[in-house]
Scaffold this motif. Structure first.
Motif, short mmCIF file in Angstrom:
data_model
loop_
_atom_site.label_atom_id
_atom_site.label_comp_id
_atom_site.label_asym_id
_atom_site.label_seq_id
_atom_site.Cartn_x
_atom_site.Cartn_y
_atom_site.Cartn_z
N PHE A 446 -45.39 -10.77 42.12
CA PHE A 446 -45.99 -10.69 40.77
C PHE A 446 -47.08 -11.75 40.65
N ILE A 447 -48.26 -11.33 40.25
CA ILE A 447 -49.37 -12.24 40.00
C ILE A 447 -49.85 -12.02 38.56
N GLY A 448 -49.95 -13.13 37.77
CA GLY A 448 -50.39 -13.01 36.37
C GLY A 448 -51.71 -13.74 36.12
N ILE A 449 -52.61 -13.07 35.43
CA ILE A 449 -53.93 -13.65 35.12
C ILE A 449 -54.17 -13.55 33.60
N PRO A 450 -54.56 -14.67 32.94
CA PRO A 450 -54.89 -14.60 31.50
C PRO A 450 -56.15 -13.76 31.27
N MET A 451 -56.19 -13.02 30.18
CA MET A 451 -57.39 -12.27 29.82
C MET A 451 -57.48 -12.18 28.28
N GLU A 452 -58.65 -11.79 27.82
CA GLU A 452 -58.87 -11.65 26.37
C GLU A 452 -59.63 -10.37 26.12
N GLU A 453 -59.17 -9.62 25.15
CA GLU A 453 -59.80 -8.34 24.84
C GLU A 453 -59.95 -8.23 23.32
N ALA A 454 -61.22 -8.13 22.88
CA ALA A 454 -61.53 -8.03 21.44
C ALA A 454 -60.91 -9.19 20.66
N GLY A 455 -60.91 -10.38 21.29
CA GLY A 455 -60.40 -11.57 20.62
C GLY A 455 -58.90 -11.73 20.71
N ASN A 456 -58.20 -10.83 21.35
CA ASN A 456 -56.74 -10.91 21.48
C ASN A 456 -56.35 -11.34 22.90
N LYS A 457 -55.44 -12.31 22.96
CA LYS A 457 -54.98 -12.81 24.26
C LYS A 457 -54.00 -11.82 24.90
N LYS A 458 -54.17 -11.60 26.23
CA LYS A 458 -53.30 -10.67 26.96
C LYS A 458 -53.04 -11.21 28.37
N ALA A 459 -52.08 -10.60 29.04
CA ALA A 459 -51.74 -11.01 30.42
C ALA A 459 -51.92 -9.81 31.35
N LEU A 460 -52.76 -9.99 32.39
CA LEU A 460 -52.98 -8.94 33.40
C LEU A 460 -52.03 -9.22 34.58
N VAL A 461 -51.09 -8.29 34.82
CA VAL A 461 -50.05 -8.51 35.84
C VAL A 461 -50.24 -7.52 37.00
N PHE A 462 -50.31 -8.10 38.21
CA PHE A 462 -50.40 -7.28 39.43
C PHE A 462 -49.03 -7.30 40.12
N VAL A 463 -48.60 -6.11 40.59
CA VAL A 463 -47.27 -6.00 41.24
C VAL A 463 -47.44 -5.28 42.59
N GLU A 464 -46.91 -5.92 43.62
CA GLU A 464 -46.95 -5.30 44.95
C GLU A 464 -45.51 -5.11 45.44
N ASP A 465 -45.18 -3.86 45.82
CA ASP A 465 -43.81 -3.53 46.25
C ASP A 465 -43.75 -3.62 47.79
N PHE A 466 -42.91 -4.58 48.31
CA PHE A 466 -42.76 -4.78 49.75
C PHE A 466 -41.50 -4.11 50.29
N SER A 467 -40.90 -3.23 49.51
CA SER A 467 -39.60 -2.65 49.90
C SER A 467 -39.69 -1.89 51.22
N LYS A 468 -40.71 -1.08 51.42
CA LYS A 468 -40.79 -0.28 52.65
C LYS A 468 -41.02 -1.17 53.87
N TYR A 469 -41.73 -2.27 53.64
CA TYR A 469 -41.92 -3.21 54.77
C TYR A 469 -40.61 -3.90 55.11
N ARG A 470 -39.82 -4.20 54.13
CA ARG A 470 -38.51 -4.82 54.37
C ARG A 470 -37.61 -3.85 55.15
N LEU A 471 -37.64 -2.58 54.78
CA LEU A 471 -36.82 -1.58 55.49
C LEU A 471 -37.27 -1.43 56.93
N LEU A 472 -38.58 -1.45 57.15
CA LEU A 472 -39.11 -1.33 58.51
C LEU A 472 -38.70 -2.53 59.34
N GLU A 473 -38.74 -3.71 58.70
CA GLU A 473 -38.35 -4.94 59.40
C GLU A 473 -36.88 -4.88 59.78
N GLU A 474 -36.04 -4.40 58.90
CA GLU A 474 -34.60 -4.30 59.17
C GLU A 474 -34.34 -3.30 60.29
#
Length: 480
Positions: A446-474
């Motif tokens: 999870f990566i969070g970045i502050p942002m502002e839109e039309a004067g309102n504060k918001k949080a832009l969240v990026f999500v990366e799913d590593f589940s398939k890589y974990r299964l491959l590793e196992e």
């Protein structure tokens, strides 16, 4: 010698000679000496029974053309009482009888000094009766009480000689009650006018037809500070401000000429101390029967306070107008700046919209999950990749509140999102995550970045799913 017979003979001779006779002619006709005839003729003239005219040194006698007193008594509107030398009534007219409501027989031969006399005379008339009995005419003014009312009379006391040469007095009572009442009413009216004149709240002045002051009331003196003596020999122009004199004089001349009946104007007066006072003056002429002006009446109201207030209001209005102009210029500048800013904002908004549309296209096609959280903890935007990672549709995802979501609270993600809303970046991962729909073995960054839109504060969240890589590793580890 029979006096009455001789007097009667003389009157009869004159009736036979209406063109007139001298003393000598009469003496010869009645056969008496000239001296006696002259004496009797004088008595008859005094009694009013014959008339006499003088031609040079000669006297000519005629039958009297005068109406006997008894014949004219009732034609007079005055009260008439005839007294003998004992002050007893020997004749009276009907007007007196009507006034006293008595019959003639009730008063004849009664003395006026008797206490039972109908009319209550003032004792002061007795000396005048005695003077008339001695041949001196006089008159007085007397008041007589009648039924509770006072009646006023001018009383004349006229010496009278009767046919028998006896002396008496004729009293003529001229009723002046109406005149007295009118005089009293006039005096009362004048007193009321004087009280009003002196106590009214406006200044009043009388001016002669030459515009000179005659009299002014107390309020006029208070307004201008001049006493009665100060204004003697002064014209209204003497106390008028120089700049107002022409207008004042023009108005007065129009009154004098009769082209207008009155005028009103506001003008400045010069006070006794040299100061100025504003007054509203209304002036009218009082004219005589021939139409000429007898005098002027001027009514002056002190309007200095109103003028001061008007001047202050004018200055305030001028200052306000100046401030309005200044403020208008300031507002124009501010409006111009605002319009410039609006244009700049529109350009930036257009640019932002272009950037947003570009970013939206990128996010929609991104292989990792992206969502935007507002300050209420709910989602304003979620991309398709995030919906795939979470395993729910868009409507269900937007119904979530990430401040209260148990799975977020379990890994502290709720606090990190709040920190992004406060302007701080965050990174969390990789972390094993069990989603709210029960999907397990999910490993995410999870990566969070502050942002502002039309004067309102918001949080832009990026999500990366590593589940398939974990299964491959196992799987690789299991092969080993």
């Amino acid at each position: 010698m029979d006096l009455k017979k001789e007097l009667s003979d003389i009157k009869e001779i004159l009736k036979l000679n209406p063109r007139g006779m001298t003393v000598t002619e009469i003496a010869q006709a009645v056969k008496m000496n000239r001296h006696s005839a002259a004496k009797y003729l004088d008595m008859l003239v005094i009694a009013g029974h014959i008339d006499m005219k003088t031609f040079g040194s000669s006297k000519v006698f005629y039958p009297s053309r005068r109406i006997p007193m008894s014949a004219i008594l009732n034609f007079s509107s005055d009260f008439i009482i005839v007294l003998d030398d004992d002050m007893s009534v020997i004749n009276v007219n009907d007007r007196f009888l009507e006034f006293e409501h008595i019959q003639k027989q009730d008063i004849l031969n009664r003395s006026i000094i008797n206490s039972s006399f109908p009319m209550a005379f003032n004792p002061s008339i007795i000396p005048h009766i005695k003077m008339a009995l001695k041949g001196t005419e006089s008159y007085i003014e007397a008041a007589i009480q009648k039924n509770g009312d006072l009646h006023y009379f001018n009383v004349r006391f006229i010496p009278t000689v009767f046919d028998d040469t006896a002396h008496g007095v004729t009293m003529i009572f001229e009723d002046i009650t109406a005149r007295k009442e009118a005089e009293a009413a006039l005096k009362d009216s004048e007193e009321r006018f004087r009280i009003i004149f002196e106590n009214v709240g406006v200044g009043i002045a009388y001016l002669s037809n030459r515009s000179m002051f005659i009299r002014q009331n107390r309020r006029f003196s208070e307004i201008l500070g001049y006493s009665q003596e100060d204004l003697q020999n002064k014209s209204y122009l003497d106390i008028t401000h120089p700049e107002d004199r022409n207008a004042s004089n023009d108005n007065v001349e129009q009154l004098r000429a009769g082209t207008m009946n009155h005028f009103s104007m506001e003008k400045r007066y010069i006070k006794a101390d040299g100061g100025l006072v504003w007054g509203r003056v209304t002036c009218s002429p009082i004219r005589g029967p021939d139409g000429s002006v007898k005098f002027f009446v001027a009514v002056v109201e002190d309007i200095t306070s109103r003028k001061v207030a008007e001047d202050a209001l004018r200055r305030a209005r001028d200052e306000l107008e100046s401030r309005v102009q200044e403020r208008t210029m300031e507002l124009k500048k501010a409006n111009d700046a605002l319009m410039t800013e609006i244009e700049r904002s529109k350009r930036m908004e257009a640019q932002s919209m272009q950037a947003f549309n570009l970013m939206h296209d990128v996010l929609e096609k991104a292989p990792f999950g992206v969502y935007i959280v507002n300050d209420h903890g709910t989602v304003d935007y979620v991309n398709p990749a995030m919906l795939k990672i979470s395993g729910v549709d868009e409507r269900a995802f937007k119904e979530l509140n990430f401040f209260t979501l148990p799975t977020y609270i379990a890994i502290g993600l709720d606090k990190m999102i709040k920190s992004a809303l406060d302007g701080r970046h965050f990174y969390l991962g990789p972390v094993e995550y069990t989603s709210h729909v029960g999907k397990k073995n999910s490993v995410r960054n999870f990566i969070g970045i502050p942002m502002e839109e039309a004067g309102n504060k918001k949080a832009l969240v990026f999500v990366e799913d590593f589940s398939k890589y974990r299964l491959l590793e196992e799987a690789l580890l299991n092969k080993r």
